[in-house]
Design a protein around this motif. Structure first.
Motif, PDB file in Angstrom:
ATOM      1  N   ASN A  90      -4.630  -7.317 -12.010  1.00 41.56           N
ATOM      2  CA  ASN A  90      -5.162  -8.684 -11.992  1.00 41.56           C
ATOM      3  C   ASN A  90      -6.318  -8.909 -11.022  1.00 41.56           C
ATOM      4  OD1 ASN A  90      -3.347  -9.461 -13.961  1.00 41.56           O
ATOM      5  ND2 ASN A  90      -1.815 -10.177 -12.504  1.00 41.56           N
ATOM      6  N   PHE A  91      -6.374  -8.135  -9.941  1.00 36.04           N
ATOM      7  CA  PHE A  91      -7.490  -8.255  -9.011  1.00 36.04           C
ATOM      8  C   PHE A  91      -8.583  -7.255  -9.370  1.00 36.04           C
ATOM      9  CE2 PHE A  91      -4.454 -10.461  -6.328  1.00 36.04           C
ATOM     10  CZ  PHE A  91      -5.231 -11.301  -5.537  1.00 36.04           C
ATOM     11  N   ASN A  92      -9.781  -7.557  -8.944  1.00 35.87           N
ATOM     12  CA  ASN A  92     -10.888  -6.611  -9.102  1.00 35.87           C
ATOM     13  C   ASN A  92     -10.883  -5.677  -7.894  1.00 35.87           C
ATOM     14  OD1 ASN A  92     -13.205  -5.239  -9.728  1.00 35.87           O
ATOM     15  ND2 ASN A  92     -14.590  -6.951  -9.310  1.00 35.87           N
ATOM     16  N   LEU A  93      -9.914  -4.747  -7.899  1.00 30.76           N
ATOM     17  CA  LEU A  93      -9.771  -3.774  -6.822  1.00 30.76           C
ATOM     18  C   LEU A  93     -10.573  -2.533  -7.192  1.00 30.76           C
ATOM     19  CD1 LEU A  93      -8.253  -3.168  -4.118  1.00 30.76           C
ATOM     20  CD2 LEU A  93      -6.477  -2.072  -5.528  1.00 30.76           C
ATOM     21  N   LYS A  94     -11.486  -2.154  -6.324  1.00 32.40           N
ATOM     22  CA  LYS A  94     -12.391  -1.043  -6.631  1.00 32.40           C
ATOM     23  C   LYS A  94     -11.627   0.255  -6.864  1.00 32.40           C
ATOM     24  CE  LYS A  94     -16.428  -2.996  -4.327  1.00 32.40           C
ATOM     25  NZ  LYS A  94     -17.452  -2.835  -3.268  1.00 32.40           N
ATOM     26  N   ALA A  95     -12.195   1.089  -7.710  1.00 38.75           N
ATOM     27  CA  ALA A  95     -11.511   2.326  -8.109  1.00 38.75           C
ATOM     28  C   ALA A  95     -11.256   3.248  -6.921  1.00 38.75           C
ATOM     29  CB  ALA A  95     -12.339   3.046  -9.173  1.00 38.75           C
ATOM     30  N   ASN A  96     -12.130   3.221  -5.940  1.00 41.07           N
ATOM     31  CA  ASN A  96     -11.974   4.090  -4.760  1.00 41.07           C
ATOM     32  C   ASN A  96     -11.393   3.341  -3.568  1.00 41.07           C
ATOM     33  OD1 ASN A  96     -14.160   2.451  -4.239  1.00 41.07           O
ATOM     34  ND2 ASN A  96     -15.387   4.067  -3.272  1.00 41.07           N
ATOM     35  N   ALA A  97     -10.646   2.291  -3.835  1.00 37.71           N
ATOM     36  CA  ALA A  97     -10.111   1.446  -2.761  1.00 37.71           C
ATOM     37  C   ALA A  97      -9.192   2.228  -1.833  1.00 37.71           C
ATOM     38  CB  ALA A  97      -9.352   0.261  -3.352  1.00 37.71           C
ATOM     39  N   GLU A  98      -9.254   1.871  -0.551  1.00 38.76           N
ATOM     40  CA  GLU A  98      -8.300   2.387   0.432  1.00 38.76           C
ATOM     41  C   GLU A  98      -7.016   1.572   0.295  1.00 38.76           C
ATOM     42  OE1 GLU A  98      -9.210   2.963   4.931  1.00 38.76           O
ATOM     43  OE2 GLU A  98      -8.149   1.039   4.739  1.00 38.76           O
ATOM     44  N   ILE A  99      -5.899   2.244   0.024  1.00 41.92           N
ATOM     45  CA  ILE A  99      -4.613   1.559  -0.163  1.00 41.92           C
ATOM     46  C   ILE A  99      -3.631   2.114   0.860  1.00 41.92           C
ATOM     47  CG2 ILE A  99      -2.768   0.964  -1.759  1.00 41.92           C
ATOM     48  CD1 ILE A  99      -4.678   1.460  -4.070  1.00 41.92           C
ATOM     49  N   THR A 100      -3.225   1.264   1.805  1.00 48.35           N
ATOM     50  CA  THR A 100      -2.388   1.679   2.933  1.00 48.35           C
ATOM     51  C   THR A 100      -1.003   1.061   2.838  1.00 48.35           C
ATOM     52  OG1 THR A 100      -4.362   1.752   4.356  1.00 48.35           O
ATOM     53  CG2 THR A 100      -2.215   1.700   5.454  1.00 48.35           C
ATOM     54  N   ILE A 101       0.004   1.822   3.243  1.00 48.57           N
ATOM     55  CA  ILE A 101       1.347   1.272   3.393  1.00 48.57           C
ATOM     56  C   ILE A 101       1.873   1.657   4.771  1.00 48.57           C
ATOM     57  CG2 ILE A 101       2.481   3.283   2.323  1.00 48.57           C
ATOM     58  CD1 ILE A 101       4.602   1.303   1.238  1.00 48.57           C
ATOM     59  N   GLU A 102       2.558   0.703   5.427  1.00 45.85           N
ATOM     60  CA  GLU A 102       3.203   0.985   6.704  1.00 45.85           C
ATOM     61  C   GLU A 102       4.545   1.666   6.466  1.00 45.85           C
ATOM     62  OE1 GLU A 102       1.316  -2.611   9.460  1.00 45.85           O
ATOM     63  OE2 GLU A 102       3.428  -2.693   8.861  1.00 45.85           O
ATOM     64  N   ILE A 103       4.808   2.660   7.287  1.00 44.22           N
ATOM     65  CA  ILE A 103       6.000   3.498   7.120  1.00 44.22           C
ATOM     66  C   ILE A 103       6.796   3.539   8.420  1.00 44.22           C
ATOM     67  CG2 ILE A 103       6.822   5.856   6.726  1.00 44.22           C
ATOM     68  CD1 ILE A 103       5.636   4.795   4.225  1.00 44.22           C
ATOM     69  N   ASN A 104       8.118   3.380   8.333  1.00 46.26           N
ATOM     70  CA  ASN A 104       8.996   3.738   9.447  1.00 46.26           C
ATOM     71  C   ASN A 104       9.593   5.098   9.104  1.00 46.26           C
ATOM     72  OD1 ASN A 104      11.613   4.085  10.915  1.00 46.26           O
ATOM     73  ND2 ASN A 104      11.001   2.123  11.812  1.00 46.26           N
ATOM     74  N   PRO A 105       9.455   6.090   9.987  1.00 46.00           N
ATOM     75  CA  PRO A 105       9.919   7.447   9.659  1.00 46.00           C
ATOM     76  C   PRO A 105      11.384   7.525   9.269  1.00 46.00           C
ATOM     77  CG  PRO A 105       8.619   7.464  11.674  1.00 46.00           C
ATOM     78  CD  PRO A 105       8.861   6.027  11.334  1.00 46.00           C
ATOM     79  N   GLY A 106      12.178   6.588   9.752  1.00 49.93           N
ATOM     80  CA  GLY A 106      13.597   6.621   9.453  1.00 49.93           C
ATOM     81  C   GLY A 106      13.958   6.123   8.066  1.00 49.93           C
ATOM     82  N   THR A 107      12.956   5.729   7.285  1.00 50.21           N
ATOM     83  CA  THR A 107      13.227   5.158   5.958  1.00 50.21           C
ATOM     84  C   THR A 107      12.553   5.920   4.819  1.00 50.21           C
ATOM     85  OG1 THR A 107      11.324   3.651   6.067  1.00 50.21           O
ATOM     86  CG2 THR A 107      13.412   2.840   6.959  1.00 50.21           C
ATOM     87  N   LEU A 108      11.804   6.960   5.146  1.00 49.52           N
ATOM     88  CA  LEU A 108      11.002   7.635   4.122  1.00 49.52           C
ATOM     89  C   LEU A 108      11.800   8.746   3.437  1.00 49.52           C
ATOM     90  CD1 LEU A 108       8.116   7.423   3.020  1.00 49.52           C
ATOM     91  CD2 LEU A 108       7.487   9.328   4.512  1.00 49.52           C
ATOM     92  N   THR A 109      11.627   8.841   2.114  1.00 49.76           N
ATOM     93  CA  THR A 109      12.250   9.906   1.339  1.00 49.76           C
ATOM     94  C   THR A 109      11.205  10.533   0.426  1.00 49.76           C
ATOM     95  OG1 THR A 109      12.843   8.467  -0.521  1.00 49.76           O
ATOM     96  CG2 THR A 109      14.445   8.646   1.288  1.00 49.76           C
ATOM     97  N   GLU A 110      11.533  11.690  -0.087  1.00 47.67           N
ATOM     98  CA  GLU A 110      10.636  12.385  -1.015  1.00 47.67           C
ATOM     99  C   GLU A 110      10.389  11.544  -2.262  1.00 47.67           C
ATOM    100  OE1 GLU A 110      10.332  16.822  -3.138  1.00 47.67           O
ATOM    101  OE2 GLU A 110      11.995  16.321  -1.793  1.00 47.67           O
ATOM    102  N   GLU A 111      11.442  10.861  -2.720  1.00 43.93           N
ATOM    103  CA  GLU A 111      11.309  10.037  -3.927  1.00 43.93           C
ATOM    104  C   GLU A 111      10.362   8.860  -3.688  1.00 43.93           C
ATOM    105  OE1 GLU A 111      14.652  12.596  -4.086  1.00 43.93           O
ATOM    106  OE2 GLU A 111      14.202  11.049  -2.590  1.00 43.93           O
TER     107      GLU A 111
END
Length: 369
Positions: A81-102
């Motif tokens: 729905n947004f005009n997000l550029k194809a090469n956009a930087e997309i960041t997510i904040e992570i807590n190491p205690g919650t990350l999984t391979e999936e």
């Protein structure tokens, strides 16, 4: 440039210093929240269909705590729905205690290409005292899952009894994990947090002691090839955060979700920090804004100067003239003269000298008319 911010207010438990809008006991409302978040995304996108966006940042709370499918749905809806550029930087904040391979697989499948990991300290006892839910070993495991990706790590200074060797150990751990960007945050004890009691008891480093920790951090990171591009942000060449830079350059941004802030067409507005109120408003087809103001005249100029002087690039004289139709050195002749010892000035820019950037607020205030 323009950016999109999505706030995910859920977390496993609250850190002792956290004053953000996060709700460790409300995960049962996540499905309703994300349904409302998608509604807000749709509505804001329709209003902003003529604007394009360069970055997307998913913050919290702890975005990696919730089901990755929820995150994927948000990213896909924004892309649709947004005009997000194809090469956009997309960041997510992570807590190491919650990350999984999936989770990593889902994040990458929807195009998330930058991962901001909340490390804070390499000392497990320190992490426990801050009520963090991870260990140094879990940080390295998270980095292993993200091997080869664009990783940023958060490091905190100004903690009780903290010494330079702890900071160095934390930076070394971040680099071992492959971090190409490091954000260094001086602890700000906020009223209402457990850390504020520690501050009232006089158990935190003084401002001068924290400044010494910061100077050590800056010097140590420079020996590792990191350049400081903003007061709290350091990166290897080519890895500056585009989303951060958009803020410092006073670019536009739209925020969706609880407590999210926006600045579009010189209108600044903010959503409620109350989870139930946010859900109620969106379920009744209303925005959850609790604050809105139009920014005009000298206030725009003041914001521009304040933000630019936080960066190592400083104020571009040509950009200032193109934006405001006048010459910065003429407009602020008196202020520049008063602060001349703290400024680097050449034919292209005005910058705060490296040794004074940490105390930039004391310099910038002279330029805010």
């Amino acid at each position: 440039m323009a950016g999109i911010y999505v706030h995910i207010p859920f977390c496993k438990q609250k850190c002792t210093y956290c004053d953000f809008a996060s709700f460790p006991k409300e995960i049962g409302k996540a499905e309703a929240y994300f349904a409302c978040l998608l509604k807000e995304i749709d509505s804001r996108a329709q209003e902003l269909k003529n604007k394009s966006f360069d970055t997307l940042y998913i913050g919290g709370g702890t975005p990696s705590f919730v089901q990755a499918e929820f995150i994927g749905a948000c990213v896909n809806r924004i892309k649709k729905n947004f005009n997000l550029k194809a090469n956009a930087e997309i960041t997510i904040e992570i807590n190491p205690g919650t990350l999984t391979e999936e989770k990593v697989a889902i994040y990458k499948s929807v195009g998330i290409n930058r991962f901001s990991i909340g490390l804070q300290s390499a000392c497990d006892a320190r992490l426990a005292s801050l009520n963090r839910i991870h260990t140094a070993e879990q940080f390295l495991y998270a980095c292993k899952l993200l091997k080869g990706e664009n990783i940023s790590a958060d490091v905190m200074i100004g903690l009780k009894d903290q010494k330079c060797d702890e900071v160095a150990k934390t930076i070394d751990l971040a680099l071992e994990g492959g971090a190409k960007h490091i954000s260094v945050y001086a602890l700000t004890p906020e009223e209402g947090t457990p850390m504020f009691t520690t501050y009232l008891n006089g158990e935190l480093p003084s401002a001068d002691e924290t400044a010494e920790l910061y100077d050590f951090t800056r010097t140590y990171l420079s020996t590792k090839g990191f350049e400081r591009y903003e007061v709290s942000n350091f990166s290897l060449p080519g890895y500056r955060s585009k989303h951060n830079l958009n803020y410092w350059k006073r670019g536009e941004y739209i925020g969706v979700g609880v407590a999210a802030s926006s600045c579009i067409d010189n209108r600044r507005f903010t959503n409620t920090e109350k989870l139930d109120e946010y859900i109620h408003c969106l379920l009744h087809d209303k925005y959850a804004e609790i604050f809105s103001e139009k920014i005009e005249g000298d206030e725009i100029k003041g914001e521009y100067i304040m933000l630019a002087l936080r960066t190592s690039d400083g104020i571009s004289l040509s950009d200032y003239k193109a934006t405001f139709g006048s010459d910065f050195l003429s407009d602020y002749k008196q202020e520049v003269a008063l602060q001349r010892d703290y400024l680097d000035i050449d034919e292209t820019s005005v910058r705060i000298k490296d040794d004074y950037l940490y105390v930039q607020n004391q310099i910038i205030i002279y330029f805010l008319k």
